[in-house]
Motif scaffolding. Structure first.
Motif, PDB file in Angstrom:
ATOM      1  N   VAL A   1      14.025  52.804  20.199  1.00  0.00           N
ATOM      2  CA  VAL A   1      14.565  51.436  20.234  1.00  0.00           C
ATOM      3  C   VAL A   1      13.383  50.471  20.331  1.00  0.00           C
ATOM      4  N   ARG A   2      13.499  49.345  19.581  1.00  0.00           N
ATOM      5  CA  ARG A   2      12.348  48.427  19.536  1.00  0.00           C
ATOM      6  C   ARG A   2      12.251  47.621  20.820  1.00  0.00           C
ATOM      7  N   VAL A   3      11.029  47.580  21.356  1.00  0.00           N
ATOM      8  CA  VAL A   3      10.783  46.795  22.567  1.00  0.00           C
ATOM      9  C   VAL A   3       9.604  45.862  22.300  1.00  0.00           C
ATOM     10  N   GLU A   4       9.505  44.820  23.143  1.00  0.00           N
ATOM     11  CA  GLU A   4       8.367  43.904  23.026  1.00  0.00           C
ATOM     12  C   GLU A   4       7.765  43.714  24.419  1.00  0.00           C
ATOM     13  N   PRO A   5       6.479  43.374  24.491  1.00  0.00           N
ATOM     14  CA  PRO A   5       5.853  43.225  25.802  1.00  0.00           C
ATOM     15  C   PRO A   5       6.395  42.021  26.561  1.00  0.00           C
ATOM     16  N   VAL A   6       6.463  42.133  27.870  1.00  0.00           N
ATOM     17  CA  VAL A   6       6.872  41.004  28.700  1.00  0.00           C
ATOM     18  C   VAL A   6       6.029  41.001  29.982  1.00  0.00           C
ATOM     19  N   ASP A   7       5.553  39.799  30.330  1.00  0.00           N
ATOM     20  CA  ASP A   7       4.764  39.672  31.564  1.00  0.00           C
ATOM     21  C   ASP A   7       5.696  39.405  32.734  1.00  0.00           C
ATOM     22  N   ILE A   8       5.484  40.139  33.816  1.00  0.00           N
ATOM     23  CA  ILE A   8       6.277  39.909  35.033  1.00  0.00           C
ATOM     24  C   ILE A   8       5.326  39.927  36.232  1.00  0.00           C
ATOM     25  N   ILE A   9       5.864  39.498  37.377  1.00  0.00           N
ATOM     26  CA  ILE A   9       5.070  39.586  38.613  1.00  0.00           C
ATOM     27  C   ILE A   9       5.864  40.429  39.596  1.00  0.00           C
ATOM     28  N   THR A  10       5.335  41.531  40.013  1.00  0.00           N
ATOM     29  CA  THR A  10       5.994  42.364  41.031  1.00  0.00           C
ATOM     30  C   THR A  10       5.679  41.730  42.393  1.00  0.00           C
ATOM     31  N   PRO A  11       6.275  42.181  43.490  1.00  0.00           N
ATOM     32  CA  PRO A  11       5.899  41.630  44.805  1.00  0.00           C
ATOM     33  C   PRO A  11       4.423  41.859  45.122  1.00  0.00           C
ATOM     34  N   VAL A  12       3.769  42.708  44.343  1.00  0.00           N
ATOM     35  CA  VAL A  12       2.370  43.057  44.646  1.00  0.00           C
ATOM     36  C   VAL A  12       1.371  42.467  43.653  1.00  0.00           C
ATOM     37  N   ALA A  13       1.728  42.456  42.364  1.00  0.00           N
ATOM     38  CA  ALA A  13       0.743  42.033  41.364  1.00  0.00           C
ATOM     39  C   ALA A  13       1.410  41.700  40.036  1.00  0.00           C
ATOM     40  N   PRO A  14       0.742  40.866  39.210  1.00  0.00           N
ATOM     41  CA  PRO A  14       1.256  40.657  37.846  1.00  0.00           C
ATOM     42  C   PRO A  14       1.068  41.926  37.015  1.00  0.00           C
ATOM     43  N   THR A  15       1.977  42.155  36.094  1.00  0.00           N
ATOM     44  CA  THR A  15       1.828  43.316  35.217  1.00  0.00           C
ATOM     45  C   THR A  15       2.566  43.027  33.911  1.00  0.00           C
ATOM     46  N   THR A  16       2.355  43.895  32.938  1.00  0.00           N
ATOM     47  CA  THR A  16       3.064  43.752  31.660  1.00  0.00           C
ATOM     48  C   THR A  16       3.987  44.943  31.478  1.00  0.00           C
ATOM     49  N   GLY A  17       5.253  44.650  31.194  1.00  0.00           N
ATOM     50  CA  GLY A  17       6.220  45.707  30.905  1.00  0.00           C
ATOM     51  C   GLY A  17       6.783  45.516  29.513  1.00  0.00           C
ATOM     52  N   VAL A  18       7.980  46.008  29.280  1.00  0.00           N
ATOM     53  CA  VAL A  18       8.623  45.800  27.973  1.00  0.00           C
ATOM     54  C   VAL A  18      10.077  45.397  28.175  1.00  0.00           C
ATOM     55  N   ARG A  19      10.621  44.731  27.154  1.00  0.00           N
ATOM     56  CA  ARG A  19      12.058  44.451  27.125  1.00  0.00           C
ATOM     57  C   ARG A  19      12.551  44.734  25.707  1.00  0.00           C
ATOM     58  N   ILE A  20      13.864  44.879  25.569  1.00  0.00           N
ATOM     59  CA  ILE A  20      14.453  45.133  24.250  1.00  0.00           C
ATOM     60  C   ILE A  20      14.105  43.940  23.343  1.00  0.00           C
ATOM     61  N   ALA A  21      13.585  44.259  22.149  1.00  0.00           N
ATOM     62  CA  ALA A  21      13.100  43.206  21.239  1.00  0.00           C
ATOM     63  C   ALA A  21      14.250  42.477  20.545  1.00  0.00           C
ATOM     64  N   GLU A  22      13.948  41.279  20.063  1.00  0.00           N
ATOM     65  CA  GLU A  22      14.876  40.521  19.196  1.00  0.00           C
ATOM     66  C   GLU A  22      14.563  40.891  17.749  1.00  0.00           C
ATOM     67  N   PRO A  23      15.494  40.899  16.800  1.00  0.00           N
ATOM     68  CA  PRO A  23      16.908  40.747  17.058  1.00  0.00           C
ATOM     69  C   PRO A  23      17.458  41.952  17.811  1.00  0.00           C
ATOM     70  N   LYS A  24      18.468  41.710  18.638  1.00  0.00           N
ATOM     71  CA  LYS A  24      19.036  42.778  19.464  1.00  0.00           C
ATOM     72  C   LYS A  24      19.599  43.891  18.582  1.00  0.00           C
ATOM     73  N   PRO A  25      19.556  45.129  19.064  1.00  0.00           N
ATOM     74  CA  PRO A  25      20.153  46.214  18.285  1.00  0.00           C
ATOM     75  C   PRO A  25      21.665  46.009  18.123  1.00  0.00           C
TER      76      PRO A  25
END
Ligand code: PRP
Ligand code: URA
Length: 210
Positions: free
Chosen positions: A47-71
């Motif tokens: 399934v296609r994902v794209e990078p997303v920046d988030i901040i955890t309670p400890v540190a910023p990090t980069t994860g992924v989310r389902i990409a657009e257009p949605k499946p």
């Protein structure tokens, strides 16, 4: 075209209960949903994902989310409807379109009696749900329909397949970006186009005879 047959004891165990003619409709429906969730894990591997920046309670990090257009999830009515809940549990942000198909029990040819899909599927990743791949006619027609509308890659998730039908789909989809994920490949088709040993008529076992 890629084919993946899920090989997991939990899938085989649930399939055994599903096949049993003594299994009641409510149990059958629950099992189809559970099997779908297990097969969805394999079916959504790409399934296609794209990078997303988030901040955890400890540190910023980069994860992924389902990409657009949605499946787009496309259950084939009727029997594919039994798989829908199991799939959206794993992919809640996906959109859902519908294709209604019925196989003529004499000619074994499918006809499309309903369609509720976006007109343009350009760039869309589509997941087709149908528990049974018998002669392959219904699945070939469904995938062709989506590719003609512009879908770029299609994953079909089926609980059971007959070798004859799987071969027909492979031939029809040769060179296309299509993946088929299966719970099991059975022995053969019988003279009525039913999968052997199979589980009988999936639509009737889910919803009763109409
Ligand atoms: C069943 C099944 C597939 C099709 C498979 O549907 O759910 O869609 O048959 O057969 P094929 O590979 O030979 O095309 P059916 O046409 O019985 O409709 P239903 O889901 O309404 O019961
Ligand atoms: N459709 C079903 O529901 N079962 C089969 O075995 C073949 C087609």
């Amino acid at each position: 075209m890629r084919v993946h047959v899920a090989d997991h004891p939990l899938i085989t165990h649930k399939l055994t209960v599903l096949r049993d003619s003594q299994t009641t409709s409510p149990v059958f429906r629950a099992l189809v949903e559970e099997l779908m969730t297990l097969l969805a894990y394999e079916g959504t591997r790409d399934v296609r994902v794209e990078p997303v920046d988030i901040i955890t309670p400890v540190a910023p990090t980069t994860g992924v989310r389902i990409a657009e257009p949605k499946p787009l999830i496309v259950p084939i009515l009727r029997a594919g409807l039994g798989m829908l809940e199991g799939m959206v549990k794993l992919l809640p942000s996906a959109e859902v379109g519908f294709l209604g198909m019925a196989r003529n029990e004499e000619t074994l040819e499918p006809t499309t009696y309903a369609e509720r899909l976006p007109d343009d599927l350009s760039g869309r990743q589509c997941f087709v749900l149908d528990p049974m791949l018998a002669t392959g006619g219904s699945l070939i027609a469904a995938i062709d329909f989506l590719l003609q509308r512009g879908a770029t890659d299609v994953t079909a998730i089926c609980i059971l397949a007959a070798p004859e039908g799987l071969e027909a789909v492979e031939k029809a989809m040769y060179g296309r970006d299509v993946t088929v994920v299966l719970g099991a490949v059975d022995e053969k088709l019988n003279e009525h186009g039913y999968i052997v040993p199979g589980l009988g008529d999936a639509g009737d076992r889910l919803y009763g005879t109409v």
